[in-house]
Design a protein around this motif. Structure first.
Motif, PDB file in Angstrom:
ATOM      1  N   ASP A  25     -13.567   1.600   1.211  1.00  0.00           N
ATOM      2  CA  ASP A  25     -12.687   2.641   1.239  1.00  0.00           C
ATOM      3  C   ASP A  25     -12.276   3.064   2.774  1.00  0.00           C
ATOM      4  O   ASP A  25     -13.204   3.116   3.549  1.00  0.00           O
ATOM      5  N   SER A  31      -6.779   4.190   1.626  1.00  0.00           N
ATOM      6  CA  SER A  31      -6.806   2.868   1.282  1.00  0.00           C
ATOM      7  C   SER A  31      -8.091   2.182   1.056  1.00  0.00           C
ATOM      8  O   SER A  31      -8.999   2.767   1.447  1.00  0.00           O
ATOM      9  N   ALA A  55      -5.496  -3.878   0.660  1.00  0.00           N
ATOM     10  CA  ALA A  55      -5.143  -2.969  -0.420  1.00  0.00           C
ATOM     11  C   ALA A  55      -4.375  -3.088  -1.416  1.00  0.00           C
ATOM     12  O   ALA A  55      -3.251  -2.912  -1.219  1.00  0.00           O
ATOM     13  N   ILE A  57      -2.354  -2.142  -4.658  1.00  0.00           N
ATOM     14  CA  ILE A  57      -2.049  -0.743  -5.268  1.00  0.00           C
ATOM     15  C   ILE A  57      -2.941  -0.608  -6.741  1.00  0.00           C
ATOM     16  O   ILE A  57      -3.476   0.404  -7.052  1.00  0.00           O
ATOM     17  N   ALA A  60      -6.763  -0.229  -6.099  1.00  0.00           N
ATOM     18  CA  ALA A  60      -7.230   1.121  -5.263  1.00  0.00           C
ATOM     19  C   ALA A  60      -6.957   2.292  -6.508  1.00  0.00           C
ATOM     20  O   ALA A  60      -7.732   3.098  -6.672  1.00  0.00           O
ATOM     21  N   PHE A  79      -5.487   8.769  -1.642  1.00  0.00           N
ATOM     22  CA  PHE A  79      -4.830   7.361  -1.925  1.00  0.00           C
ATOM     23  C   PHE A  79      -3.217   7.603  -2.181  1.00  0.00           C
ATOM     24  O   PHE A  79      -2.595   6.791  -2.018  1.00  0.00           O
ATOM     25  N   TRP A  82      -1.436   7.872   0.882  1.00  0.00           N
ATOM     26  CA  TRP A  82      -1.331   6.646   1.499  1.00  0.00           C
ATOM     27  C   TRP A  82      -0.201   5.866   0.817  1.00  0.00           C
ATOM     28  O   TRP A  82       0.314   5.080   1.403  1.00  0.00           O
ATOM     29  N   VAL A  83      -0.415   5.671  -0.415  1.00  0.00           N
ATOM     30  CA  VAL A  83       0.431   4.600  -1.187  1.00  0.00           C
ATOM     31  C   VAL A  83       1.984   5.005  -0.931  1.00  0.00           C
ATOM     32  O   VAL A  83       2.930   4.159  -0.849  1.00  0.00           O
ATOM     33  N   ALA A  86       3.278   4.208   2.429  1.00  0.00           N
ATOM     34  CA  ALA A  86       3.127   2.719   2.582  1.00  0.00           C
ATOM     35  C   ALA A  86       4.561   2.199   1.862  1.00  0.00           C
ATOM     36  O   ALA A  86       5.427   1.357   2.567  1.00  0.00           O
ATOM     37  N   TYR A  97      -0.884  -4.069   0.741  1.00  0.00           N
ATOM     38  CA  TYR A  97      -0.679  -3.699   2.130  1.00  0.00           C
ATOM     39  C   TYR A  97      -2.206  -4.005   2.865  1.00  0.00           C
ATOM     40  O   TYR A  97      -3.152  -4.149   2.238  1.00  0.00           O
ATOM     41  N   VAL A  99      -4.945  -2.184   5.381  1.00  0.00           N
ATOM     42  CA  VAL A  99      -5.544  -0.939   5.093  1.00  0.00           C
ATOM     43  C   VAL A  99      -4.561   0.170   5.949  1.00  0.00           C
ATOM     44  O   VAL A  99      -4.597   1.371   5.724  1.00  0.00           O
ATOM     45  N   GLY A 101      -1.448   0.390   5.808  1.00  0.00           N
ATOM     46  CA  GLY A 101      -0.085   0.470   4.947  1.00  0.00           C
ATOM     47  C   GLY A 101       1.001  -0.551   5.737  1.00  0.00           C
ATOM     48  O   GLY A 101       2.227  -0.325   5.321  1.00  0.00           O
TER      49      GLY A 101
END
Length: 387
Positions: A25, A31, A55, A57, A60, A79, A82-83, A86, A97, A99, A101
């Protein structure tokens, strides 16, 4: 591990699995890499050598779901932020992606390195990065639903993004993709991908209805029910007595179908899911409780050679057995899988069925997710049985 709230079978290994996931992590932005290694072969001497230091999707989302169940709730919050960031930066949802993004580098072969045990090629980057994989919509919406159920704060911009993903999922399931296993051949309409699109619209409908939000709640709910019905009817192959890997009932057996009950797409005890579970356990068996993802002669994936048994699939089998009331069988299988861990409590992506040796990238987040999730499911089932 002060946040860990787990007391059940293989407690020390579950804690070790949580530590391993935490080490994969990115503690700053949320991520999580699929594995910290690249190009460890599966099998040795083959060409299935991939760079997993990115990473995904899907991976994760599976990880934060498992970690949430043993007390690590902050990981899901990080998370999700972050996603969505991204997605916004890349202009469209991508399946993986780096780490930070950013886009994953193009896949290249390093001719100067001979590879682990002379199993070339060594690859940097990952050519699957630009694939179409429709399950990502369901992963994000499912994560958001879990987060909001634990009192997450839903801002209008966030809901707008989530609703947009649900709308995309409501159309995407009809289109071929490369599926969860990232086949490098021709795309198909995979049953698993359609199932995760069902998850996307189902969770969007649930969030919208629960919080009184604007959006196509009724349409999403109808789409979810229609997709559930299509999966149980159109992907069912009467001759094989199982659901199949493609939504039209064609193709071979696919162990990813074991994940459908875990995401509440179909009930684990539905007669067709029970039959599918038995078919997968029998026909995809690699011996000793191990399962292949699929059989290459029935489900060609565009890459030469065979592979080993994929550990996560066996943990999914544990979860289905638990939900079908076969707790004793599930407990025995779970113990046998955990016994395969290294002296340090680590697991690879795959096991060589002929030798028991570790193959593929190591340690693999997916396998440690299975240790945690199946342990939680067994613990809850046993508590219910003794209550």
């Amino acid at each position: 591990m002060t946040h860990c709230d787990y007391h059940g079978p293989e407690e020390s290994l579950v804690r070790r699995a949580a530590i391993t996931l935490k080490l994969c992590d990115h503690w700053v932005n949320g991520s999580l890499v699929a594995a910290p290694t690249s190009s460890l072969p599966a099998p040795v001497g083959g060409v299935r050598n991939w760079d997993y230091r990115y990473a995904w999707i899907r991976d994760a989302a599976f990880a934060v779901f498992a970690m949430r169940r043993i007390g690590f709730v902050g990981e899901a919050d990080a998370f999700l932020g972050w996603v969505l960031d991204a997605f916004e930066q890349s202009g469209r949802p991508r399946i993986m992606y780096d780490v930070d993004g950013r886009p994953v580098p193009d896949e290249v072969e390093d001719g100067e390195l001979e590879g682990y045990r002379r199993s070339g090629p060594v690859r940097w980057g990952n050519g699957a990065a630009d694939q179409r994989q429709h399950d990502i919509y369901g992963e994000v919406l499912d994560c958001a639903d879990q987060w909001l159920r634990s009192c997450g704060d839903l801002q209008p911009d966030l809901w707008h993004s989530l609703a947009g993903l649900a709308d995309l999922a409501g159309q995407a399931w009809r289109q071929p993709d490369q599926g969860i296993w990232e086949v490098r051949g021709e795309g198909r309409v995979f049953t698993y991908s359609a199932g995760m699109c069902q998850v996307a619209v189902d969770r969007a409908a649930a969030i919208g209805a629960r919080l009184g939000l604007p959006g196509q709640v009724a349409a999403w709910r109808a789409s979810a029910e229609r997709l559930r019905h299509l999966i149980l009817t159109q992907s069912w192959n009467e001759e094989a007595r199982s659901l199949r890997e493609h939504l039209d009932g064609s193709g071979g057996l696919d162990a990813s179908l074991l994940a459908l009950p875990l995401r509440r797409v179909v009930p684990a005890d539905h007669p067709r899911m029970v039959a599918t579970t038995s078919a997968i356990a029998d026909r995809l068996s690699a011996g000793g409780g191990l399962l292949y993802r699929y059989l290459h002669d029935q489900s060609p994936d565009g890459v030469p050679g065979d592979e080993g048994a994929f550990l996560l699939c066996s943990f999914w089998l544990v979860d289905n057995l638990v939900r079908q009331g076969r707790v004793g069988e599930a407990d025995e299988l779970y113990a046998s899988l955990c016994a395969r861990a290294s002296p340090l409590g680590l697991l690879p992506e795959q096991i060589d069925p002929s030798t028991g040796g570790f193959i593929g990238n190591f340690p693999q987040a997916f396998s440690h997710i299975g240790v945690i999730a199946s342990g939680v499911n067994l613990t809850r089932a046993k508590a219910g049985a003794t209550a």
